[in-house]
Scaffold this motif. Structure first.
Motif, PDB file in Angstrom:
ATOM      1  N   ALA A   1       0.849  -1.348  -0.018  1.00 41.44           N
ATOM      2  CA  ALA A   1      -0.118   0.035  -0.032  1.00 41.44           C
ATOM      3  C   ALA A   1       0.722   1.467  -0.090  1.00 41.44           C
ATOM      4  O   ALA A   1       0.736   2.295  -0.806  1.00 41.44           O
TER       5      ALA A   1
ATOM      6  N   THR B   1      -3.373   1.764  -6.132  1.00 42.25           N
ATOM      7  CA  THR B   1      -3.845   1.010  -4.731  1.00 42.25           C
ATOM      8  C   THR B   1      -2.822  -0.182  -4.689  1.00 42.25           C
ATOM      9  O   THR B   1      -2.378  -0.594  -5.552  1.00 42.25           O
TER      10      THR B   1
ATOM     11  N   GLN C   1      -4.223  -3.008  -4.146  1.00 38.05           N
ATOM     12  CA  GLN C   1      -4.606  -4.185  -4.943  1.00 38.05           C
ATOM     13  C   GLN C   1      -4.025  -4.135  -6.454  1.00 38.05           C
ATOM     14  O   GLN C   1      -3.906  -5.149  -7.083  1.00 38.05           O
ATOM     15  N   THR C   2      -3.963  -3.156  -6.858  1.00 31.87           N
ATOM     16  CA  THR C   2      -3.080  -2.899  -8.417  1.00 31.87           C
ATOM     17  C   THR C   2      -1.787  -3.545  -8.281  1.00 31.87           C
ATOM     18  O   THR C   2      -1.274  -4.277  -9.397  1.00 31.87           O
TER      19      THR C   2
ATOM     20  N   GLY D   1       2.521   1.345  -3.486  1.00 31.95           N
ATOM     21  CA  GLY D   1       1.427   1.682  -4.307  1.00 31.95           C
ATOM     22  C   GLY D   1       1.144   3.419  -4.138  1.00 31.95           C
ATOM     23  O   GLY D   1       0.846   4.297  -5.225  1.00 31.95           O
ATOM     24  N   GLU D   2       0.957   3.890  -3.019  1.00 33.19           N
ATOM     25  CA  GLU D   2       0.686   5.324  -2.613  1.00 33.19           C
ATOM     26  C   GLU D   2       1.804   6.205  -3.555  1.00 33.19           C
ATOM     27  O   GLU D   2       1.485   7.350  -4.042  1.00 33.19           O
TER      28      GLU D   2
END
Length: 152
Positions: free
Chosen positions: A43, A52, A54-55, A46-47
């Motif tokens: 996370a 996200t 999940q991506t 991803g941030e």
């Protein structure tokens, strides 16, 4: 080479070996966190990329076994090369070469099929170039130390 003919260990081998090991342990942590699916870590990653967690998970789950193998060889070959450099063995050179090949393959696959929603930034490109330059410098350094008889 006989032990009495082995060159003395220069101070810079210890500095380069320790810094190399610390640098590569950072990459090993990234690999480990990604492979084990640490959602908090992913996370945060991803941030930073604007996607996200999940991506990120889906992207790495969709990668081929060749990608994962190349990434593992790139990361763990570099960690091994750093340890072998500190142990003063000529096999450090070969570990760094193998690591470089794995890194080239994994980056080529990553850049040819990037994560959806992620745009290449100057920082990402700079980090990629830094990784390549560091790996090449470690290959040249290990070769020089091998040729001088420092690595046995």
């Amino acid at each position: 080479m006989d032990e009495h003919l082995t060159a003395r260990t220069p101070w810079h081998l210890w500095v380069i070996g320790v810094v190399s090991l610390l640098w590569h342990l950072g990459g090993a942590n990234d690999y480990f966190q990604t492979q084990t699916g640490n959602i908090e870590y992913l996370a945060q990653a991803g941030e930073m990329m604007g996607v996200t967690a999940q991506t990120v998970v889906q992207y790495f789950e969709s990668r081929s076994i060749l990608f994962h193998a190349a990434w593992a060889i790139g990361i763990w070959g570099a960690v091994l090369g750093s340890v072998l450099l500190l142990l003063r063995t000529r096999f450090a050179l070969y570990a760094f070469i193998l690591s470089f090949i794995g890194t080239v393959v994994s980056f080529a696959m990553q850049y040819s099929d990037p994560m959806p929603g992620v745009e290449m930034t100057g920082f990402q490109l700079g980090m990629t170039m830094a990784i390549f330059v560091i790996e090449l410098l470690l290959i040249f350094y290990a070769r020089a130390m091998k040729n001088r008889g420092v690595l046995r």
